[in-house]
Design a protein around this motif. Structure first.
Motif, mmCIF file in Angstrom:
data_model
loop_
_atom_site.group_PDB
_atom_site.id
_atom_site.type_symbol
_atom_site.label_atom_id
_atom_site.label_comp_id
_atom_site.label_asym_id
_atom_site.label_seq_id
_atom_site.Cartn_x
_atom_site.Cartn_y
_atom_site.Cartn_z
ATOM 1 N N PRO A 82 81.664 -47.387 -115.836
ATOM 2 C CA PRO A 82 80.422 -46.674 -115.511
ATOM 3 C C PRO A 82 79.749 -46.110 -116.769
ATOM 4 O O PRO A 82 80.420 -45.640 -117.694
ATOM 5 N N ASP A 112 86.579 -43.249 -107.921
ATOM 6 C CA ASP A 112 85.514 -44.116 -107.414
ATOM 7 C C ASP A 112 84.411 -43.225 -106.848
ATOM 8 O O ASP A 112 84.544 -42.668 -105.757
ATOM 9 N N PRO A 114 80.651 -42.164 -105.366
ATOM 10 C CA PRO A 114 79.708 -42.793 -104.437
ATOM 11 C C PRO A 114 78.379 -43.204 -105.071
ATOM 12 O O PRO A 114 77.665 -44.026 -104.537
ATOM 13 N N LYS A 115 78.050 -42.596 -106.217
ATOM 14 C CA LYS A 115 76.811 -42.974 -106.910
ATOM 15 C C LYS A 115 77.032 -42.799 -108.408
ATOM 16 O O LYS A 115 77.959 -42.111 -108.841
ATOM 17 N N PRO A 116 76.177 -43.418 -109.227
ATOM 18 C CA PRO A 116 76.338 -43.293 -110.681
ATOM 19 C C PRO A 116 76.279 -41.836 -111.134
ATOM 20 O O PRO A 116 75.513 -41.035 -110.597
ATOM 21 N N THR A 117 77.108 -41.528 -112.106
ATOM 22 C CA THR A 117 77.193 -40.183 -112.657
ATOM 23 C C THR A 117 76.967 -40.256 -114.157
ATOM 24 O O THR A 117 77.449 -41.165 -114.815
#
Length: 136
Positions: A82, A112, A114-117
């Motif tokens: 990521p 994991d 739930p959305k990009p960080t």
């Protein structure tokens, strides 16, 4: 500043930049990039920092320092990492200042989301991991 030509070329290719594109972003000539990759030319500290930022790697990676043993290195160059975690790993000064351990890197990799960080989100996750682990 001494640069490892192989590390430099690998970082540029992993960033999917041509020599010309990197040169334009760094404000230097394409021939300068070519000479660096051939080991014929080095970089000033300022230019090394600027290019490391453009390529999203640490300056130590570009120098070829202890890169194979480091999970931080694998996070920086990994294809499916990521972006926020990669940005944290590239912040070498911060990583060294707080002493991120291999165990902490593995923990961050295992989450994991739930959305990009972004980088700051991963910093908060790291602090949370440390707080949880200190209770034991």
């Amino acid at each position: 500043m001494n640069v490892d030509p192989h590390s430099f070329r690998t970082a540029r290719r992993n960033s999917q930049l041509t020599q010309k594109q990197l040169a334009e972003r760094a404000g230097i000539q394409q021939s300068h990039v070519s000479h660096i990759e051939k080991g014929l030319r080095g970089l000033s500290d300022d230019l090394l920092d600027r290019i490391a930022g453009i390529l999203h790697v640490t300056t130590e990676y570009l120098r070829g320092v202890d890169q194979e043993a480091s999970i931080q290195h694998h996070i920086i160059i990994g294809p499916d990492i990521p972006a926020g975690l990669r940005a944290l790993a590239c912040d070498d000064a911060f990583v060294k200042a707080i002493g991120v351990t291999d165990q902490e890197w593995h923990a961050l990799l295992s989450i994991d989301l739930p959305k990009p960080t972004n980088r700051d989100g991963y910093m908060q996750l790291l602090l949370t991991i440390r707080a949880i682990c200190q209770r034991d």
